[in-house]
Design a protein around this motif. Sequence first.
Motif, PDB file in Angstrom:
ATOM      1  N   GLU A 199       2.259   5.231 -16.714  1.00 10.65           N
ATOM      2  CA  GLU A 199       2.459   4.266 -15.624  1.00 10.65           C
ATOM      3  C   GLU A 199       3.924   3.852 -15.547  1.00 10.65           C
TER       4      GLU A 199
ATOM      5  N   GLY B 137       2.076   1.723  -3.496  1.00  7.67           N
ATOM      6  CA  GLY B 137       1.012   2.279  -4.313  1.00  7.67           C
ATOM      7  C   GLY B 137       0.845   3.781  -4.116  1.00  7.67           C
ATOM      8  N   GLU B 138       0.944   4.225  -2.865  1.00  2.00           N
ATOM      9  CA  GLU B 138       0.811   5.664  -2.579  1.00  2.00           C
ATOM     10  C   GLU B 138       1.912   6.465  -3.260  1.00  2.00           C
TER      11      GLU B 138
ATOM     12  N   ASN C 235      -1.392  -4.990  -9.530  1.00  3.09           N
ATOM     13  CA  ASN C 235      -0.561  -4.462 -10.613  1.00  3.09           C
ATOM     14  C   ASN C 235       0.901  -4.358 -10.202  1.00  3.09           C
ATOM     15  N   ILE C 236       1.151  -3.976  -8.953  1.00  3.74           N
ATOM     16  CA  ILE C 236       2.542  -3.889  -8.483  1.00  3.74           C
ATOM     17  C   ILE C 236       3.202  -5.263  -8.522  1.00  3.74           C
TER      18      ILE C 236
ATOM     19  N   SER D 242       0.877   7.672 -11.295  1.00  2.00           N
ATOM     20  CA  SER D 242       0.182   6.438 -11.662  1.00  2.00           C
ATOM     21  C   SER D 242      -1.312   6.560 -11.392  1.00  2.00           C
TER      22      SER D 242
ATOM     23  N   SER E  39       0.834  -1.205   0.000  1.00  2.00           N
ATOM     24  CA  SER E  39       0.000   0.000   0.000  1.00  2.00           C
ATOM     25  C   SER E  39       0.868   1.254   0.000  1.00  2.00           C
TER      26      SER E  39
ATOM     27  N   ALA F  57      -2.043   2.065  -9.753  1.00  4.67           N
ATOM     28  CA  ALA F  57      -1.134   1.375  -8.829  1.00  4.67           C
ATOM     29  C   ALA F  57      -1.924   0.728  -7.693  1.00  4.67           C
ATOM     30  N   ASN F  58      -2.052  -0.581  -7.743  1.00  3.52           N
ATOM     31  CA  ASN F  58      -2.664  -1.340  -6.652  1.00  3.52           C
ATOM     32  C   ASN F  58      -1.822  -2.585  -6.406  1.00  3.52           C
ATOM     33  N   ASP F  59      -2.180  -3.377  -5.390  1.00  7.01           N
ATOM     34  CA  ASP F  59      -1.357  -4.540  -5.020  1.00  7.01           C
ATOM     35  C   ASP F  59      -1.169  -5.502  -6.194  1.00  7.01           C
TER      36      ASP F  59
END
Length: 517
Positions: free
Chosen positions: A423, A391-392, A406-407, A399, A388, A402-404
């Motif tokens: 991205e 993502g921030e 996709n990362i 981005s 998280s 950006a979430n868990d």
Amino acid sequence: MDIPDIEYITDLYKNRAELNLIRFENHKLSILSSSISQLIAGLGEEKSLSFWPELISFLKRYRYEVATTPLPFTSELLLTDNLLSLLNKGLESQLEFPESVHQLNLINELIHDLPVEDHPFMEWLKTQYLNKTHETSIAICIPHTRNLYGVEQFIEKKNLFQDIKYEIINPRQLKKSVFYDQIFFCGSIHLFSENQYTDYEYVWRSPRGRQLYFLSFSWIKEEFNPEPVFNVEPNRLPVTVKTETVTEKLIFEDVTPALQNTETTIEDLNFSPVSFLPGGSKCRTGCHSDITEYECKAVFLDDGSFIYKDMESYSQVVRFDPETKVEKVPNKTLRSGMPLIVRTEGSDDSISAVADMLLGTRAALMRQMQDDWKICFRKKVFSCEDLSAVGEELIRFGSQIANDTNIRNWIRSDTIKPNDFNEFKAIMEFSGISEKTDLYWKNAQQISIMHKKAGKKISKLLRSKITTTVMNDFYRYGRMEVDLPGISGKLSVINIEAVSSDYFIIGATHVDKLKYI
């Protein structure tokens, strides 16, 4: 067999299909099945220790195959060297597992005391066709392709059914326009019903023969209340069900009558491929946080192998109709019967191997550049408290997605780049290498283009290989081999047998690696 004329099909329809349940008595197999179930229950938590997981898998596999494959119980295809080796290893652990080894010793004695004669299914089939004519056409259907070729070779070697038109088939072949006088299904009728692993109920709901026979052992609990065949109003045809028990012919005194014998339920027998999965940590979706682990499902293939697939990633499958081509599909859409492309020799990724061939001398440098930014990105990700937080930061750099999930995909070696340049730019900013954004983006674009060309190249290879004979063999055995010219390796197209309903937490190094049970 050839497609029959309309008169044949009309006759089949008007006179209904006869469904026969043939139940074979076999005391030793019944005791063996009960003993395996008792061993597993008695082990409790110990079944996950030492050699037990692998041994239990092999014992379950053996029990499943003797109940579905009409080969002698002592055939090397069923009673494998691996199973015998594990049995010996287990018997040597008397001091560590005294109570369980006592039960295992009984199982070992029962296995070695099984008759070497032909399988009861095969003996019964031989008696059915002593006086049949050349005009009779039959099919022997095995619910898996793993030993199908072995059964064919066994029948040919012993010159059985020499005056009969016969085929050894798997259930999926009965989706085609094929018809037989009689079809013999080896195994419990529950194997040929719709459940979470198979959808084979069509074999009797839309019968491809006048008479259907389901050959099963009497120690397997059968509960069958069939609905009408051709179940479309107003033409519902009730099934005519006949049951017959084939008694066991004892040619010598049975030394095991005093042992406890209980009827084996389908749940206890557990025919599903998942029951053969060695180890693994089951999970609910979203229950893990380790960046280097993935939520996977086990994809079981027709040749007895399996592969863990990350459900947020993609795989290459083959479409044969209307023309042969390779398609990239989400792993969430993988289903039984899909032809999956896997690398059976050489590196794991078939598309990457062909892409590198097309890139030629540039391949090494371009792959190195790709690795460089991936390594920088991973180091930065691993330095953060959790995903998280990553993502921030990525969102702060521009981005939008950006979430868990996709990362996790972006840090994987087998993914090339995000689709959107912004991205990618955010990843470069986050990784501290923004000055190389354009260089790495152009490099990734070239790799992506070559991967698409590689897919087309493989499609062309497959099309050049496809013949009527090859396709017939593929439908029968569920596997096709494709050599890669100029590459040290081999591709295989293997039908998916089943996809597990459970998720497993799997380390990155074990994802997409072909394994054998």
